[in-house]
Design a protein around this motif. Structure first.
Motif, PDB file in Angstrom:
ATOM      1  N   SER A  27      12.346  51.999 106.964  1.00  0.00           N
ATOM      2  CA  SER A  27      11.852  51.323 105.774  1.00  0.00           C
ATOM      3  C   SER A  27      10.769  50.265 105.984  1.00  0.00           C
ATOM      4  O   SER A  27       9.939  50.074 105.078  1.00  0.00           O
ATOM      5  CB  SER A  27      13.022  50.696 105.002  1.00  0.00           C
ATOM      6  N   PRO A  28      10.680  49.525 107.108  1.00  0.00           N
ATOM      7  CA  PRO A  28       9.708  48.418 107.158  1.00  0.00           C
ATOM      8  C   PRO A  28       8.274  48.789 106.784  1.00  0.00           C
ATOM      9  O   PRO A  28       7.687  48.144 105.914  1.00  0.00           O
ATOM     10  CB  PRO A  28       9.830  47.922 108.605  1.00  0.00           C
ATOM     11  N   PRO A  29       7.656  49.836 107.376  1.00  0.00           N
ATOM     12  CA  PRO A  29       6.271  50.128 106.985  1.00  0.00           C
ATOM     13  C   PRO A  29       6.147  50.788 105.618  1.00  0.00           C
ATOM     14  O   PRO A  29       5.148  50.599 104.927  1.00  0.00           O
ATOM     15  CB  PRO A  29       5.783  51.091 108.092  1.00  0.00           C
ATOM     16  N   VAL A  30       7.152  51.571 105.226  1.00  0.00           N
ATOM     17  CA  VAL A  30       7.034  52.424 104.044  1.00  0.00           C
ATOM     18  C   VAL A  30       7.662  51.804 102.804  1.00  0.00           C
ATOM     19  O   VAL A  30       7.099  51.850 101.709  1.00  0.00           O
ATOM     20  CB  VAL A  30       7.660  53.806 104.320  1.00  0.00           C
ATOM     21  N   ALA A 148      -5.032  48.407 103.901  1.00  0.00           N
ATOM     22  CA  ALA A 148      -3.721  49.048 103.823  1.00  0.00           C
ATOM     23  C   ALA A 148      -2.611  48.022 104.005  1.00  0.00           C
ATOM     24  O   ALA A 148      -2.654  47.194 104.915  1.00  0.00           O
ATOM     25  CB  ALA A 148      -3.604  50.133 104.895  1.00  0.00           C
ATOM     26  N   GLU A 149      -1.644  48.060 103.120  1.00  0.00           N
ATOM     27  CA  GLU A 149      -0.508  47.152 103.213  1.00  0.00           C
ATOM     28  C   GLU A 149       0.824  47.883 103.097  1.00  0.00           C
ATOM     29  O   GLU A 149       1.878  47.253 103.064  1.00  0.00           O
ATOM     30  CB  GLU A 149      -0.603  46.076 102.142  1.00  0.00           C
ATOM     31  N   GLY A 150       0.778  49.219 103.064  1.00  0.00           N
ATOM     32  CA  GLY A 150       1.995  50.010 103.018  1.00  0.00           C
ATOM     33  C   GLY A 150       2.938  49.575 101.924  1.00  0.00           C
ATOM     34  O   GLY A 150       2.519  49.218 100.823  1.00  0.00           O
ATOM     35  N   GLY A 151       4.214  49.591 102.249  1.00  0.00           N
ATOM     36  CA  GLY A 151       5.204  49.113 101.297  1.00  0.00           C
ATOM     37  C   GLY A 151       5.516  47.647 101.467  1.00  0.00           C
ATOM     38  O   GLY A 151       6.332  47.085 100.730  1.00  0.00           O
ATOM     39  N   ALA A 152       4.849  47.014 102.436  1.00  0.00           N
ATOM     40  CA  ALA A 152       5.131  45.605 102.733  1.00  0.00           C
ATOM     41  C   ALA A 152       4.439  44.658 101.761  1.00  0.00           C
ATOM     42  O   ALA A 152       4.867  43.517 101.588  1.00  0.00           O
ATOM     43  CB  ALA A 152       4.709  45.275 104.161  1.00  0.00           C
ATOM     44  N   GLY A 153       3.339  45.120 101.154  1.00  0.00           N
ATOM     45  CA  GLY A 153       2.607  44.249 100.234  1.00  0.00           C
ATOM     46  C   GLY A 153       1.758  43.213 100.920  1.00  0.00           C
ATOM     47  O   GLY A 153       1.244  42.293 100.288  1.00  0.00           O
ATOM     48  N   ILE A 391      10.551  40.548 105.539  1.00  0.00           N
ATOM     49  CA  ILE A 391      10.435  41.825 106.251  1.00  0.00           C
ATOM     50  C   ILE A 391      10.325  41.586 107.755  1.00  0.00           C
ATOM     51  O   ILE A 391      10.990  42.263 108.555  1.00  0.00           O
ATOM     52  CB  ILE A 391       9.208  42.610 105.742  1.00  0.00           C
ATOM     53  N   LEU A 392       9.505  40.621 108.151  1.00  0.00           N
ATOM     54  CA  LEU A 392       9.343  40.336 109.575  1.00  0.00           C
ATOM     55  C   LEU A 392      10.632  39.818 110.197  1.00  0.00           C
ATOM     56  O   LEU A 392      10.988  40.200 111.323  1.00  0.00           O
ATOM     57  CB  LEU A 392       8.216  39.325 109.777  1.00  0.00           C
ATOM     58  N   ASP A 393      11.340  38.946 109.497  1.00  0.00           N
ATOM     59  CA  ASP A 393      12.586  38.399 110.033  1.00  0.00           C
ATOM     60  C   ASP A 393      13.629  39.498 110.224  1.00  0.00           C
ATOM     61  O   ASP A 393      14.280  39.582 111.278  1.00  0.00           O
ATOM     62  CB  ASP A 393      13.136  37.318 109.100  1.00  0.00           C
ATOM     63  N   ALA A 394      13.792  40.338 109.204  1.00  0.00           N
ATOM     64  CA  ALA A 394      14.797  41.398 109.289  1.00  0.00           C
ATOM     65  C   ALA A 394      14.432  42.405 110.381  1.00  0.00           C
ATOM     66  O   ALA A 394      15.296  42.836 111.159  1.00  0.00           O
ATOM     67  CB  ALA A 394      14.936  42.100 107.940  1.00  0.00           C
ATOM     68  N   THR A 395      13.147  42.779 110.461  1.00  0.00           N
ATOM     69  CA  THR A 395      12.729  43.755 111.473  1.00  0.00           C
ATOM     70  C   THR A 395      12.871  43.187 112.874  1.00  0.00           C
ATOM     71  O   THR A 395      13.252  43.903 113.810  1.00  0.00           O
ATOM     72  CB  THR A 395      11.275  44.187 111.220  1.00  0.00           C
ATOM     73  N   LEU A 396      12.563  41.898 113.039  1.00  0.00           N
ATOM     74  CA  LEU A 396      12.764  41.263 114.347  1.00  0.00           C
ATOM     75  C   LEU A 396      14.227  41.335 114.758  1.00  0.00           C
ATOM     76  O   LEU A 396      14.544  41.667 115.908  1.00  0.00           O
ATOM     77  CB  LEU A 396      12.295  39.807 114.299  1.00  0.00           C
ATOM     78  N   MET A 397      15.130  41.040 113.830  1.00  0.00           N
ATOM     79  CA  MET A 397      16.554  41.109 114.154  1.00  0.00           C
ATOM     80  C   MET A 397      16.986  42.540 114.476  1.00  0.00           C
ATOM     81  O   MET A 397      17.780  42.766 115.396  1.00  0.00           O
ATOM     82  CB  MET A 397      17.382  40.571 112.977  1.00  0.00           C
ATOM     83  N   VAL A 398      16.446  43.513 113.740  1.00  0.00           N
ATOM     84  CA  VAL A 398      16.778  44.918 114.006  1.00  0.00           C
ATOM     85  C   VAL A 398      16.404  45.284 115.437  1.00  0.00           C
ATOM     86  O   VAL A 398      17.199  45.898 116.163  1.00  0.00           O
ATOM     87  CB  VAL A 398      16.053  45.840 113.002  1.00  0.00           C
ATOM     88  N   PHE A 399      15.217  44.894 115.868  1.00  0.00           N
ATOM     89  CA  PHE A 399      14.769  45.262 117.215  1.00  0.00           C
ATOM     90  C   PHE A 399      15.472  44.452 118.298  1.00  0.00           C
ATOM     91  O   PHE A 399      15.788  44.998 119.370  1.00  0.00           O
ATOM     92  CB  PHE A 399      13.247  45.111 117.316  1.00  0.00           C
ATOM     93  N   LEU A 400      15.722  43.174 118.053  1.00  0.00           N
ATOM     94  CA  LEU A 400      16.425  42.377 119.065  1.00  0.00           C
ATOM     95  C   LEU A 400      17.878  42.826 119.209  1.00  0.00           C
ATOM     96  O   LEU A 400      18.409  42.910 120.323  1.00  0.00           O
ATOM     97  CB  LEU A 400      16.365  40.893 118.704  1.00  0.00           C
ATOM     98  N   ILE A 401      18.515  43.134 118.084  1.00  0.00           N
ATOM     99  CA  ILE A 401      19.913  43.565 118.136  1.00  0.00           C
ATOM    100  C   ILE A 401      20.041  44.927 118.802  1.00  0.00           C
ATOM    101  O   ILE A 401      20.781  45.096 119.786  1.00  0.00           O
ATOM    102  CB  ILE A 401      20.529  43.600 116.725  1.00  0.00           C
TER     103      ILE A 401
END
Length: 430
Positions: A27-30, A148-153, A391-401
């Motif tokens: 979901s992050p980019p889209v 381009a800003e994808g779904g992130a806005g 979005i950045l905070d959640a994605t960072l946690m996804v990758f670190l976890i």
């Protein structure tokens, strides 16, 4: 009966984790903020399961080290507001910290997923995300005439999370975990083209740096001759990507040169570059006033707005100083900046240790995920957003976890079931 209750009764915890993981990586980019909604909702639900003793906290040394760093950063932000007497005004700005506080809880829930399964989910979901990112980028750039800003806005956020997806595909192809490399390579190229269309110059810098690191991590899989051939192919692919996105690259280069000339010749701070320089000057001045604990979040934003008005005659205001560590310095002083840096230092240290000691492909893939996240966020955060965006905070946690778990974590079973027997880890040196 509630359909969600019915669905939950028919799915095992491991199956729920699979769908949850797909959403977090795709979901992050889209789909943008869906990753934040998914991650935070999953973390809150996991906290409820822990409270009800239907899950158990999985504490291991690498996870605990990152947790301490994350919680220290959150404490520094709150302490800065207390010291400055702005706690009431800053309360609403503390909500994003919940995403960070969920780290150990979400880690424990993710730990019930088999490592090889999670690794393949990350790779395949990122593959789909890269293709989706390119489709949206082409439409937005060529049909709507915007970056381009994808779904992130937001072009910077879109480029950052797409970079992570690209590197996940590349790492998956080189590690051998996913055999369908003929799918992963085109996906990585698609994502890279989407990043070019975003016009985010700092992520343009992050992509080759992270790509080289991924290649070096997996260099054992290539002989000297094949490595040289692989590098040559990489250069050709980079040239093709640059040719496809040449219009976007030239536009952004022209803007940079024009902004530089306007700043140096006329002292014009109204351009994108000029605004950044103004913010950095205002930020460093504010930091020198309160170097230890900073000004607090709300006061920092007011200082920026006032600084633009007084020093540059501009009516501008931003939520951050377009440099992650400068933002932390102003909001929470040295304490805030150092604890923020410690999150990335500890994560990188854990990953480097795994790469040094382990030859297991899944573990090395997890460590690669962590290093890619560290490189991408630090590079992009030097002139943009580091943390503080949902979005950045959640994605960072996804990758670190997920990266830390794959690299050095242990798999646990949900409470009430016996943990699966594990053979001694022969991939690590004694």
């Amino acid at each position: 009966m509630n359909p969600f209750t019915t669905l939950r009764r028919h799915l095992t915890p491991a199956q729920i984790n699979i769908y949850f993981s797909i959403a977090c990586f795709f979901s992050p980019p889209v789909l943008g903020s869906l990753v934040s909604i998914t991650f935070n909702a999953g973390g809150v639900w996991s906290a409820m399961l822990l409270a009800a003793k239907r899950r158990r906290l999985n504490v291991d040394r690498p996870m605990l080290a990152i947790t301490v760093a994350i919680y220290a950063y959150c404490a520094a932000m709150v302490l800065a507001s207390i010291v400055n007497g702005t706690l009431a005004a800053d309360l609403r700005f503390f909500l994003p910290l919940i995403t960070f506080l969920l780290f150990p809880i979400s880690y424990s829930t993710w730990s019930i997923t088999e490592k090889s399964v999670l690794a393949r989910i990350a790779i395949l979901a990122s593959t789909a995300a890269c293709f989706g990112a390119l489709a949206m980028a082409v439409f937005q750039y060529h049909r709507l005439g915007v970056r381009a800003e994808g779904g992130a806005g937001n072009p910077i956020v879109f480029a950052t999370v797409t970079c992570l997806a690209v590197m996940t595909c590349l790492a998956g192809a080189l590690s051998g975990i996913e055999k369908r490399w003929k799918l992963l390579v085109p996906a990585a190229i698609a994502g890279a083209i989407a990043i070019v269309y975003s016009g985010s110059r700092m992520i343009w810098v992050a992509v080759p740096i992270a790509g080289i690191v991924v290649l070096l991590i997996n260099r054992r899989r290539f002989t000297g001759a094949s490595l040289a051939r692989f590098v040559a192919i990489g250069v050709v692919i980079a040239l093709v990507i640059a040719a496809i996105g040449s219009h976007a690259i030239l536009d952004r280069a022209d803007f940079l040169v024009s902004d530089w000339d306007a700043l140096n010749a006329n002292g014009d701070h109204s351009t994108a570059l000029g605004l950044r320089v103004a913010m950095w000057e205002i930020g460093f001045s504010a930091f020198r006033e309160m170097p230890i604990f900073g000004h607090g979040i709300s006061a920092s934003r007011a200082l920026m707005k006032q600084g633009f008005q007084d020093q540059y005659g501009l009516s501008q205001g931003f939520s951050h100083f377009h440099n992650g560590f400068l933002t932390a310095l102003v909001e929470a002083g040295l304490l805030g900046a150092l604890t923020l840096a410690s999150i990335f230092v500890v994560a990188a240290w854990n990953a480097a240790r795994t790469l040094r000691l382990s030859v297991d492909p899944v573990e090395r893939f997890g460590a690669t995920m962590v290093l890619v996240a560290v490189i991408t966020y630090l590079t992009g955060g030097m002139a943009g957003i580091l943390v503080g965006h949902d979005i950045l905070d959640a994605t960072l946690m996804v990758f670190l976890i997920s990266g830390t778990y794959l690299a050095s974590g242990r798999t646990v079973a949900p409470t009430g079931k016996s943990a699966p027997a594990t053979a001694p880890d022969a991939s690590r040196h004694p």
